[in-house]
Design an enzyme around this catalytic site. Structure first.
Site, PDB file in Angstrom:
ATOM      1  N   GLU A  88       1.622  -0.490  -2.315  1.00  0.00           N
ATOM      2  CA  GLU A  88      -0.083  -0.495  -2.540  1.00  0.00           C
ATOM      3  C   GLU A  88      -0.653  -0.957  -1.035  1.00  0.00           C
ATOM      4  OE1 GLU A  88      -2.989  -3.651  -5.325  1.00  0.00           O
ATOM      5  OE2 GLU A  88      -0.873  -3.246  -5.657  1.00  0.00           O
ATOM      6  N   ASP A  89       0.114  -1.727  -0.319  1.00  0.00           N
ATOM      7  CA  ASP A  89      -0.702  -2.214   1.023  1.00  0.00           C
ATOM      8  C   ASP A  89       0.224  -1.623   2.240  1.00  0.00           C
ATOM      9  OD1 ASP A  89      -1.979  -3.942  -0.735  1.00  0.00           O
ATOM     10  OD2 ASP A  89      -0.627  -5.594  -0.182  1.00  0.00           O
TER      11      ASP A  89
END
Length: 197
Positions: A88-89
């Site tokens: 996600e990051d």
């Protein structure tokens, strides 16, 4: 016993983190965990949490909760905890690369732990996630709640409401799915999270 700082983050380095696992993991499992540790640290390089702490301290602390408080001895759970925000990051790992390194169970778990798309996230987790994935998510929420103090009052309120409305029911769901000998883990997570609402 690993040290825990008052701010909710575990105060250990990689050597001490790995030493705790050496008696309960095979060399191959230890290598997978150490690889995940290094990848998570690199993947979150230069990222910070709301409280200014370097971001990697969060996944490391989530893994610590699973190892020390929940006595988890599954290398897949520990790897998922360390990498739970990487897809996600960060752009350092593709699902394909994760599967090559850690296998299908880990990549499927990490995809379920990724809030993409955000809509229907918890429903997907309940429908497709096994107890390992849900345990990682609840340990993640527990750590977020333990470190919420430096967030804005608005974010604290939102997180507490979300936790009460969605994560306590998720903990109840986990308890219902765990075998009798492991139910204490779900009960522990629920009890610790409830203390912080």
């Amino acid at each position: 016993m690993m040290k825990k700082q008052n701010n909710g983050y575990v105060d250990i380095g990689r050597r001490e983190f790995m030493a705790r696992l050496t008696p309960i993991m095979s060399p191959k499992e230890l290598e997978a965990i150490e690889t995940a540790y290094v990848l998570a640290k690199y993947g979150h390089k230069e990222q910070e949490r709301d409280d200014g702490t370097r971001y990697f301290e969060h996944p490391k602390s989530v893994a610590h909760i699973l190892i020390e408080e929940l006595k988890v001895d599954s290398w897949q759970i520990i790897v998922m905890a360390l990498l739970h925000d990487v897809l996600e990051d960060s752009h350092i790992l593709s699902p394909y690369r994760i599967e090559l390194n850690f296998g299908k169970e880990v990549v499927v778990g990490l995809k379920l732990l990724t809030k993409k798309p955000k809509e229907g996230y918890l429903k997907r987790l309940k429908t497709y996630g096994d107890t390992k994935v849900i345990m990682v998510k609840l340990a993640d929420r527990l750590h977020n709640m333990r470190t919420i103090g430096n967030c804005s009052k608005e974010k604290q309120k939102r997180q507490k409401e979300e936790t009460e409305n969605h994560y306590i029911p998720l903990a109840e769901f986990l308890i219902s799915k765990l075998p009798r000998r492991d139910k204490w883990r779900g009960e522990y997570l629920m009890s610790e999270i409830k203390k912080l609402i």
